[in-house]
Scaffold this active site. Structure first.
Site, PDB file in Angstrom:
ATOM      1  N   TYR A 190      30.701  16.414  54.502  1.00 35.07           N
ATOM      2  CA  TYR A 190      29.438  15.741  54.237  1.00 35.07           C
ATOM      3  C   TYR A 190      28.300  15.988  55.225  1.00 35.07           C
ATOM      4  CZ  TYR A 190      31.943  13.549  50.493  1.00 35.07           C
ATOM      5  OH  TYR A 190      32.667  13.345  49.352  1.00 35.07           O
ATOM      6  N   PHE A 240      36.320   2.738  51.121  1.00 38.02           N
ATOM      7  CA  PHE A 240      35.699   2.507  49.804  1.00 38.02           C
ATOM      8  C   PHE A 240      35.408   3.847  49.154  1.00 38.02           C
ATOM      9  CE2 PHE A 240      32.102   2.521  52.818  1.00 38.02           C
ATOM     10  CZ  PHE A 240      31.220   3.398  52.210  1.00 38.02           C
TER      11      PHE A 240
HETATM   12  C1  LIG Z   1      35.200  18.115  48.174  1.00 35.60           C
HETATM   13  C2  LIG Z   1      34.900  18.579  46.763  1.00 35.60           C
HETATM   14  C3  LIG Z   1      34.319  17.407  45.977  1.00 35.60           C
HETATM   15  C4  LIG Z   1      33.897  19.722  46.834  1.00 35.60           C
HETATM   16  O1  LIG Z   1      33.470  20.060  45.528  1.00 35.60           O
HETATM   17  P1  LIG Z   1      32.873  21.516  45.157  1.00 35.60           P
HETATM   18  O2  LIG Z   1      32.186  21.350  43.845  1.00 35.60           O
HETATM   19  O3  LIG Z   1      33.926  22.519  45.289  1.00 35.60           O
HETATM   20  O4  LIG Z   1      31.765  21.717  46.300  1.00 35.60           O
HETATM   21  P2  LIG Z   1      30.517  22.725  46.227  1.00 35.60           P
HETATM   22  O5  LIG Z   1      30.879  23.900  45.365  1.00 35.60           O
HETATM   23  O6  LIG Z   1      29.293  21.992  45.829  1.00 35.60           O
HETATM   24  O7  LIG Z   1      30.449  23.152  47.744  1.00 35.60           O
HETATM   25  C5  LIG Z   1      29.317  22.981  48.537  1.00 35.60           C
HETATM   26  C6  LIG Z   1      29.572  23.553  49.919  1.00 35.60           C
HETATM   27  O8  LIG Z   1      30.519  22.733  50.576  1.00 35.60           O
HETATM   28  C7  LIG Z   1      31.640  23.503  51.005  1.00 35.60           C
HETATM   29  N1  LIG Z   1      32.809  22.650  50.805  1.00 35.60           N
HETATM   30  C8  LIG Z   1      33.048  21.869  49.753  1.00 35.60           C
HETATM   31  N2  LIG Z   1      34.204  21.237  49.921  1.00 35.60           N
HETATM   32  C9  LIG Z   1      34.706  21.633  51.094  1.00 35.60           C
HETATM   33  C10 LIG Z   1      35.894  21.339  51.791  1.00 35.60           C
HETATM   34  N3  LIG Z   1      36.786  20.494  51.283  1.00 35.60           N
HETATM   35  N4  LIG Z   1      36.094  21.939  52.981  1.00 35.60           N
HETATM   36  C11 LIG Z   1      35.191  22.802  53.484  1.00 35.60           C
HETATM   37  N5  LIG Z   1      34.038  23.130  52.845  1.00 35.60           N
HETATM   38  C12 LIG Z   1      33.807  22.551  51.675  1.00 35.60           C
HETATM   39  C13 LIG Z   1      31.642  24.701  50.083  1.00 35.60           C
HETATM   40  O9  LIG Z   1      32.303  25.768  50.650  1.00 35.60           O
HETATM   41  C14 LIG Z   1      30.166  24.942  49.926  1.00 35.60           C
HETATM   42  O10 LIG Z   1      29.659  25.606  51.071  1.00 35.60           O
HETATM   43  P3  LIG Z   1      28.492  26.673  50.990  1.00 35.60           P
HETATM   44  O11 LIG Z   1      27.313  25.947  50.438  1.00 35.60           O
HETATM   45  O12 LIG Z   1      28.328  27.101  52.405  1.00 35.60           O
HETATM   46  O13 LIG Z   1      29.005  27.712  50.063  1.00 35.60           O
HETATM   47  C15 LIG Z   1      36.186  19.079  46.041  1.00 35.60           C
HETATM   48  O14 LIG Z   1      36.760  20.082  46.824  1.00 35.60           O
HETATM   49  C16 LIG Z   1      37.233  18.026  45.792  1.00 35.60           C
HETATM   50  O15 LIG Z   1      37.227  17.381  44.736  1.00 35.60           O
HETATM   51  N6  LIG Z   1      38.174  17.802  46.736  1.00 35.60           N
HETATM   52  C17 LIG Z   1      39.262  16.854  46.527  1.00 35.60           C
HETATM   53  C18 LIG Z   1      38.794  15.402  46.484  1.00 35.60           C
HETATM   54  C19 LIG Z   1      38.035  15.046  47.737  1.00 35.60           C
HETATM   55  O16 LIG Z   1      38.526  15.232  48.843  1.00 35.60           O
HETATM   56  N7  LIG Z   1      36.820  14.493  47.565  1.00 35.60           N
HETATM   57  C20 LIG Z   1      36.000  14.044  48.635  1.00 35.60           C
HETATM   58  C21 LIG Z   1      36.142  12.560  48.680  1.00 35.60           C
HETATM   59  S1  LIG Z   1      35.454  11.825  50.107  1.00 35.60           S
END
Ligand SMILES: CC(C)(COP(=O)(O)OP(=O)(O)OC[C@H]1O[C@@H](n2cnc3c(N)ncnc32)[C@H](O)[C@@H]1OP(=O)(O)O)[C@@H](O)C(=O)NCCC(=O)NCCS
Length: 427
Positions: free
Chosen positions: A148, A427
């Site tokens: 984030y 949360f």
């Molecule tokens: C985290 C999550 C929501 C990211 O979704 P996503 O659609 O793949 O993210 P995006 O394609 O918009 O990525 C945006 C950027 O963030 C980075 N990023 C996203 N998730 C990341 C992660 N888990 N670790 C490292 N980098 C990450 C991407 O590499 C990308 O970087 P860039 O702009 O330099 O290329 C997804 O991986 C997920 O659902 N994870 C499991 C559930 C979870 O942990 N949710 C978070 C809850 S707090």
């Protein structure tokens, strides 16, 4: 405007449409739609398929929130491939004000659709929506700490986990007046929510809890496979005032019946007496060798409550609440300060919301903040401002790391608080 029905962010809708995806609010009255959203949310965190009971619970629990989905209408499933939900949660800030903050939860993207910008659209959309609704901050708790920062969030509270060797330590705390009694979650729900509200109002970093979040701390939710192992003990003061409770489960004991482990689900204490009485109860349980607890503050006084400080160990120390400042004057004026002073802050924010140069003047603990062209005393990214906002001791480290420039000592003196902020739940 009702935050649940505020229009979806157009920038994100267009970005998603350009990749063939549809951005939509979930109608909480449409049970099928909300069930699909819940299934995607559970799957996103590698949970089990939700049972009918859990789906019914989610319909009730998520209806008060703004639930958003991303749909791949060309795909084989009608469930969303992206989820998020949000609501204005009152965040307690230094001085005791409770500031409506955009709480963001259930951020998931289906593994079939990862890393193609869906989370970027969801987060950008939520921040622009919160800003349009006039909320000064966004907040979340995170699964991974690398996600984030790119959207301007910084860690603002830290949480500790503890293990106490109860065969080793003896009680060394003060008096524990008042009364302890076993009770059942359904009998204590309302009183528990009132106790929690006192706890949450009393400490910067805590948030006012929706009924669902409060219920979850008092006892396991319906459908929780561990529900029949949970115990609930309430504390009432000598005058009969409800001031705390602990919800816990016993584990182990199979090899040696005298050595069970207590896992504390949640300990709520609105007064020092309640804190002492509930800890004493846990530490003196018979047939128990270890008490484990999570998401306590960095100042949890466990070592002061026992005769042997090494018998109470911190087993984890982790970032917990993340704060994203959206409106610098509103956020900084909402909290109080323990010292007076004046500083010009230059805030960098790639997404624009907080970017600018501001003069912060604190007099008698109250701030006034306005845009200025005076030279900056301190230059920092919005992530660092979010980290410092609630008073945790982060400024010196960020300055040493080269992430805050200028008179970081002055910033530290203004922002840090004697009592560190804490968020004691997820949360
Ligand atoms: C985290 C999550 C929501 C990211 O979704 P996503 O659609 O793949 O993210 P995006 O394609 O918009 O990525 C945006 C950027 O963030 C980075 N990023 C996203 N998730 C990341 C992660 N888990 N670790 C490292 N980098 C990450 C991407 O590499 C990308 O970087 P860039 O702009 O330099 O290329 C997804 O991986 C997920 O659902 N994870 C499991 C559930 C979870 O942990 N949710 C978070 C809850 S707090």
């Amino acid at each position: 405007m009702d935050f649940r029905t505020a229009p979806l962010d157009d920038t994100s809708a267009q970005a998603l449409a350009a990749t063939g995806l549809r951005y939509a609010l979930v109608d909480a009255a449409d049970a099928d739609a909300l069930d699909g959203w819940t299934r995607a949310d559970f799957r996103g965190f590698h949970g089990r398929r939700p049972s009918p009971e859990q789906l019914a619970g989610a319909r009730e629990n998520f209806a008060p929130r703004r639930n958003t989905g991303v749909y791949d209408d060309a795909g084989a499933t009608t469930d969303p491939v992206g989820t998020v939900n949000t609501w204005p949660a009152p965040l307690t800030v230094p001085g005791g004000a409770r500031v409506d903050s955009w709480a963001i939860s259930s951020v998931t993207v289906a593994p079939t659709h990862r890393r193609r910008g869906i989370a970027t659209a969801l987060l950008g959309g939520e921040l622009r929506t919160a800003h349009a609704l006039g909320l000064p901050l966004a907040i979340l708790t995170v699964s991974e700490s690398v996600i984030y920062g790119r959207w301007g969030f910084g860690p603002a509270t830290w949480a500790t986990a503890w293990s106490v060797d109860t065969k080793r330590v003896r009680w060394s705390g003060g008096d524990t007046p008042g009364r302890l009694s076993f009770t059942e979650p359904e009998d204590y729900e309302e009183t528990g929510a009132q106790v929690l509200d006192r706890v949450m109002a009393d400490r910067p970093g805590e948030i006012g809890l929706e009924p669902y979040l409060a219920k979850r701390l008092v006892g396991p939710l319906k459908g929780d496979p561990e529900a029949d192992k949970a115990r609930l003990v309430r504390y009432d003061s000598a005058d009969g005032e409800p001031e705390g409770f602990v919800s816990y489960s016993l584990k182990g004991g199979d090899e040696d019946f005298t050595r069970h482990t207590v896992e504390v689900r949640y300990l709520a204490a609105a007064t020092p007496e309640a804190l002492r009485a509930l800890w004493r109860f846990l530490l003196e349980l018979d047939l128990v060798a270890e008490v484990k607890v999570w998401t306590r503050g960095v100042d949890e006084p466990l070592q002061a409550l026992v005769n042997d400080v090494r018998g109470a160990r911190v087993t984890d120390l982790e970032d917990h609440l993340w704060v994203r400042i959206l409106n610098v004057p509103a956020a900084l004026q909402a909290r109080t300060y323990e010292r007076d002073g004046s500083l010009v802050l230059e805030v960098a924010d790639e997404l624009g919301f907080a970017a600018g140069r501001y003069r912060l003047t604190v007099q008698d603990g109250r701030a006034t903040v306005s845009a200025t062209d005076d030279p900056a005393d301190v230059t920092l990214p919005v992530t660092a401002l979010g980290s410092a906002y609630l008073g945790h001791d982060v400024v010196r480290g960020l300055a040493l790391a080269g992430r805050i420039q200028g008179y970081a000592d002055a910033l530290d003196r203004l922002f840090r608080t004697a009592v560190p902020p804490r968020l004691s739940t997820w949360f």
